[in-house]
Design a protein around this motif. Structure first.
Motif, PDB file in Angstrom:
ATOM      1  N   THR A   2       1.033  -1.561  -0.025  1.00  0.00           N
ATOM      2  CA  THR A   2      -0.239   0.213   0.135  1.00  0.00           C
ATOM      3  C   THR A   2       0.783   1.596  -0.074  1.00  0.00           C
ATOM      4  O   THR A   2       1.613   1.390   0.745  1.00  0.00           O
ATOM      5  CB  THR A   2      -0.844   0.234   1.006  1.00  0.00           C
ATOM      6  OG1 THR A   2      -1.947  -1.094   1.258  1.00  0.00           O
ATOM      7  CG2 THR A   2      -1.596   0.872   0.598  1.00  0.00           C
ATOM      8  N   SER A   3       0.741   1.948  -1.176  1.00  0.00           N
ATOM      9  CA  SER A   3       1.790   3.158  -0.748  1.00  0.00           C
ATOM     10  C   SER A   3       0.957   4.286   0.182  1.00  0.00           C
ATOM     11  O   SER A   3      -0.237   4.138   0.453  1.00  0.00           O
ATOM     12  CB  SER A   3       1.183   4.476  -2.401  1.00  0.00           C
ATOM     13  OG  SER A   3       1.677   5.369  -2.311  1.00  0.00           O
ATOM     14  N   LEU A   4       1.779   4.822   0.612  1.00  0.00           N
ATOM     15  CA  LEU A   4       1.802   5.993   2.063  1.00  0.00           C
ATOM     16  C   LEU A   4       2.106   7.077   1.231  1.00  0.00           C
ATOM     17  O   LEU A   4       2.275   8.445   2.390  1.00  0.00           O
ATOM     18  CB  LEU A   4       3.192   5.758   2.535  1.00  0.00           C
ATOM     19  CG  LEU A   4       2.607   3.922   4.089  1.00  0.00           C
ATOM     20  CD1 LEU A   4       3.851   4.268   4.690  1.00  0.00           C
ATOM     21  CD2 LEU A   4       1.388   4.228   4.052  1.00  0.00           C
ATOM     22  N   GLY A   5       1.764   7.718  -0.543  1.00  0.00           N
ATOM     23  CA  GLY A   5       2.509   8.565  -0.422  1.00  0.00           C
ATOM     24  C   GLY A   5       3.803   8.936  -1.013  1.00  0.00           C
ATOM     25  O   GLY A   5       4.557   8.746  -0.332  1.00  0.00           O
ATOM     26  N   ILE A   6       4.074   8.657  -2.092  1.00  0.00           N
ATOM     27  CA  ILE A   6       5.204   9.522  -2.593  1.00  0.00           C
ATOM     28  C   ILE A   6       6.455  10.937  -2.410  1.00  0.00           C
ATOM     29  O   ILE A   6       7.326  10.519  -1.530  1.00  0.00           O
ATOM     30  CB  ILE A   6       5.245   8.914  -4.431  1.00  0.00           C
ATOM     31  CG1 ILE A   6       4.705   8.184  -4.712  1.00  0.00           C
ATOM     32  CG2 ILE A   6       6.872  10.120  -5.249  1.00  0.00           C
ATOM     33  CD1 ILE A   6       4.596   7.817  -6.703  1.00  0.00           C
ATOM     34  N   ASP A   7       5.371  11.901  -2.533  1.00  0.00           N
ATOM     35  CA  ASP A   7       5.544  12.798  -1.504  1.00  0.00           C
ATOM     36  C   ASP A   7       6.171  12.699  -0.508  1.00  0.00           C
ATOM     37  O   ASP A   7       7.010  13.078   0.091  1.00  0.00           O
ATOM     38  CB  ASP A   7       4.618  14.359  -1.539  1.00  0.00           C
ATOM     39  CG  ASP A   7       4.192  14.909  -3.379  1.00  0.00           C
ATOM     40  OD1 ASP A   7       4.930  13.818  -4.263  1.00  0.00           O
ATOM     41  OD2 ASP A   7       3.583  15.486  -3.669  1.00  0.00           O
ATOM     42  N   VAL A  10       9.533  11.239  -0.569  1.00  0.00           N
ATOM     43  CA  VAL A  10      10.482  11.970  -1.406  1.00  0.00           C
ATOM     44  C   VAL A  10      11.429  12.796  -0.390  1.00  0.00           C
ATOM     45  O   VAL A  10      12.531  13.096  -0.495  1.00  0.00           O
ATOM     46  CB  VAL A  10      10.123  12.386  -2.479  1.00  0.00           C
ATOM     47  CG1 VAL A  10      11.126  13.611  -2.647  1.00  0.00           C
ATOM     48  CG2 VAL A  10       9.924  11.161  -3.157  1.00  0.00           C
ATOM     49  N   SER A  11      10.444  13.618   0.578  1.00  0.00           N
ATOM     50  CA  SER A  11      11.222  14.578   1.343  1.00  0.00           C
ATOM     51  C   SER A  11      12.071  14.014   1.944  1.00  0.00           C
ATOM     52  O   SER A  11      12.654  14.525   3.108  1.00  0.00           O
ATOM     53  CB  SER A  11       9.833  15.305   1.492  1.00  0.00           C
ATOM     54  OG  SER A  11       8.677  14.325   2.724  1.00  0.00           O
ATOM     55  N   LEU A  29      20.941   7.190  -3.750  1.00  0.00           N
ATOM     56  CA  LEU A  29      20.107   6.361  -3.058  1.00  0.00           C
ATOM     57  C   LEU A  29      19.469   7.216  -1.607  1.00  0.00           C
ATOM     58  O   LEU A  29      20.005   8.146  -1.372  1.00  0.00           O
ATOM     59  CB  LEU A  29      21.958   5.877  -2.481  1.00  0.00           C
ATOM     60  CG  LEU A  29      22.093   4.920  -1.394  1.00  0.00           C
ATOM     61  CD1 LEU A  29      22.115   3.847  -2.181  1.00  0.00           C
ATOM     62  CD2 LEU A  29      23.756   5.080  -1.170  1.00  0.00           C
ATOM     63  N   PRO A  30      18.712   5.806  -1.474  1.00  0.00           N
ATOM     64  CA  PRO A  30      17.816   6.346  -0.369  1.00  0.00           C
ATOM     65  C   PRO A  30      18.578   6.900   0.970  1.00  0.00           C
ATOM     66  O   PRO A  30      19.316   6.232   1.060  1.00  0.00           O
ATOM     67  CB  PRO A  30      16.764   5.813  -0.035  1.00  0.00           C
ATOM     68  CG  PRO A  30      16.754   4.524  -1.515  1.00  0.00           C
ATOM     69  CD  PRO A  30      18.228   4.816  -1.483  1.00  0.00           C
ATOM     70  N   ARG A  31      18.163   7.855   1.404  1.00  0.00           N
ATOM     71  CA  ARG A  31      18.824   8.187   3.047  1.00  0.00           C
ATOM     72  C   ARG A  31      19.134   7.012   3.739  1.00  0.00           C
ATOM     73  O   ARG A  31      20.244   6.036   4.461  1.00  0.00           O
ATOM     74  CB  ARG A  31      17.748   9.075   3.917  1.00  0.00           C
ATOM     75  CG  ARG A  31      18.650   9.748   5.460  1.00  0.00           C
ATOM     76  CD  ARG A  31      17.983  10.476   5.624  1.00  0.00           C
ATOM     77  NE  ARG A  31      19.021  12.105   5.238  1.00  0.00           N
ATOM     78  CZ  ARG A  31      17.432  12.957   4.641  1.00  0.00           C
ATOM     79  NH1 ARG A  31      16.269  12.287   3.934  1.00  0.00           N
ATOM     80  NH2 ARG A  31      18.032  13.759   3.391  1.00  0.00           N
ATOM     81  N   HIS A 336      11.560   9.496 -12.308  1.00  0.00           N
ATOM     82  CA  HIS A 336      11.672   8.017 -10.767  1.00  0.00           C
ATOM     83  C   HIS A 336      10.891   9.128 -10.434  1.00  0.00           C
ATOM     84  O   HIS A 336      10.244  10.444 -10.090  1.00  0.00           O
ATOM     85  CB  HIS A 336      12.558   7.727 -10.747  1.00  0.00           C
ATOM     86  CG  HIS A 336      12.668   6.108 -10.077  1.00  0.00           C
ATOM     87  ND1 HIS A 336      11.205   4.875 -10.845  1.00  0.00           N
ATOM     88  CD2 HIS A 336      13.155   5.298  -9.528  1.00  0.00           C
ATOM     89  CE1 HIS A 336      11.037   4.085  -9.984  1.00  0.00           C
ATOM     90  NE2 HIS A 336      12.413   4.498  -9.063  1.00  0.00           N
ATOM     91  N   LEU A 337      10.196   8.861  -9.335  1.00  0.00           N
ATOM     92  CA  LEU A 337       9.847   8.326  -7.942  1.00  0.00           C
ATOM     93  C   LEU A 337      10.241   9.839  -7.611  1.00  0.00           C
ATOM     94  O   LEU A 337       8.851  10.390  -6.645  1.00  0.00           O
ATOM     95  CB  LEU A 337       9.960   7.615  -6.782  1.00  0.00           C
ATOM     96  CG  LEU A 337      10.607   6.982  -6.192  1.00  0.00           C
ATOM     97  CD1 LEU A 337      11.276   7.600  -5.137  1.00  0.00           C
ATOM     98  CD2 LEU A 337      11.045   5.966  -6.107  1.00  0.00           C
ATOM     99  N   TYR A 338      11.197  10.346  -7.421  1.00  0.00           N
ATOM    100  CA  TYR A 338      11.885  11.662  -6.964  1.00  0.00           C
ATOM    101  C   TYR A 338      12.074  12.729  -7.895  1.00  0.00           C
ATOM    102  O   TYR A 338      12.587  13.799  -7.291  1.00  0.00           O
ATOM    103  CB  TYR A 338      13.124  11.454  -6.227  1.00  0.00           C
ATOM    104  CG  TYR A 338      14.411  10.164  -7.122  1.00  0.00           C
ATOM    105  CD1 TYR A 338      14.947  10.518  -8.538  1.00  0.00           C
ATOM    106  CD2 TYR A 338      14.906   9.344  -6.670  1.00  0.00           C
ATOM    107  CE1 TYR A 338      15.514   9.691  -9.261  1.00  0.00           C
ATOM    108  CE2 TYR A 338      15.888   8.577  -7.086  1.00  0.00           C
ATOM    109  CZ  TYR A 338      16.150   8.837  -9.025  1.00  0.00           C
ATOM    110  OH  TYR A 338      16.438   7.813  -8.936  1.00  0.00           O
TER     111      TYR A 338
END
Length: 353
Positions: A2-7, A10-11, A29-31, A336-338
């Motif tokens: 289930t998506s929790l929201g891309i925005d 990303v932030s 690379l994600p944090r 992409h997503l970011y």
């Protein structure tokens, strides 16, 4: 998933300092992945007991990838590069076997077969690949999405034709896993470089092997990890080989796989379906903007958009802080997503001069 929201994600996970539109080369690379690598690095520096790396974390990455591509973890082998996985498959074929490829596919998928020297490589246009399969074809090897220009293969037609002629299938999903819903179990083999759309550190890749195809491969680089009882098989010849695809694991690069386990958890949290919608919407916005500027990209429906004849604009875009790529004479941008609509508009503004 289930998506929790891309925005939201990303932030929390990304802080690019450029207009980064180059995921087909490498993902950001994600944090959380960077923190996982840093934590293991600190153990390596300090001499902590866990500094060697954790096999359970490698297995978490394996399981996460398996869920993302719709197979059981027992069908997934971990490794460091697509070329090594492909080399294992190439080594399994008998001399003289015919391998069919799309014209212009990525070299890592092709060269391990060609460099053997005793196989019969054959090439066909991507949109004619299914029709080019014949009774003598042993294997069809193709990228589900083409690296150079983002064209998508007719995977269903290729699988159907391969089954009709008794050929096996090898799908390279490096340019699709992470944004496109996938069923890796539909192929005899799949290979995925995970440092692009899956946002893992470079040095992370995955091989999936169908149950029937597994018996055709030899665990040539499994070492002690290929043993059913690995910890009691560290010296001398191993006894019983593990029954599942772990027999094809490469010795893990722990730093890469610790980062991978964290990165793949992010893809799962957001959900591939949500990423798919987001990425394609940005690509559609870019295609519409290109039309307004009088440019015609290669037709397609993927977040990889390539424009013939504009490769020489890449240095200018780089100077403006817009990171894209020049490939096969095309200017290639990937979304992409970011990425956001503002990123698309920034690229179009620079192209407009």
């Amino acid at each position: 998933m289930t998506s929790l929201g891309i925005d939201h994600h990303v932030s929390a996970e990304f802080a690019p300092e450029t207009t980064f539109l180059n995921t087909a080369v490498r993902g950001l690379l994600p944090r959380r992945a960077a923190e996982a690598v840093q934590a293991l690095t600190a153990e390596l520096v300090s001499g902590g007991r866990s500094g060697s790396g954790d096999f359970a974390t490698v297995d978490r990455a394996r399981a996460s990838f398996a869920r993302l591509v719709g197979v059981d973890p027992s069908r997934v082998a971990t490794g460091g590069s697509v070329a090594v996985h492909v080399g294992l498959i190439a080594a399994s074929l008998p001399a003289g076997a015919e391998v069919l490829f799309p014209e212009g596919d990525f070299s890592s998928l092709i060269n391990p077969f060609v460099l053997r020297g005793d196989l019969k490589p054959r090439f066909a246009p991507l949109d004619e690949l299914a029709d080019a399969i014949r009774p003598k074809t042993a294997l069809v090897a193709f990228s589900t999405v083409q690296s150079a220009d983002g064209r998508t293969a007719d995977c269903a037609a290729i699988r159907e034709a391969a089954a009709a002629h008794g050929a096996r299938t090898l799908a390279d999903t490096t340019q699709s896993a992470g944004w496109q819903p996938l069923d890796a179990g539909a192929y005899d083999y799949s290979v995925t470089g995970a440092f692009k759309w899956l946002l893992c550190p470079r040095g992370t890749s995955f091989l999936t092997v169908g149950e029937a195809a597994q018996e055709s491969l030899a665990p040539l680089h499994g070492g002690w990890l290929a043993a059913a009882d690995a910890w009691n098989s560290t010296y001398g010849p191993i006894g019983e080989v593990v029954a599942d695809a772990r027999r094809f694991d490469e010795p893990p690069a722990f730093l890469a796989h610790h980062g991978a386990a964290a990165a793949l958890s992010l893809i799962e949290e957001i959900g591939v379906d949500a990423i798919h919608r987001h990425d394609l919407a940005l690509a559609a916005r870019y295609r519409a903007g290109l039309a307004g500027l009088g440019h015609a990209p290669v037709p397609g429906a993927s977040p990889i958009v390539s424009v013939p004849g504009l490769a020489d604009r890449e240095p200018e875009l780089a100077r403006a802080g817009v990171v894209v790529a020049a490939r096969a004479g095309h200017l290639r941008a990937t979304f992409h997503l970011y990425n956001t609509e503002a990123d698309v508009d920034r690229l179009l503004d620079v192209l407009a001069g």
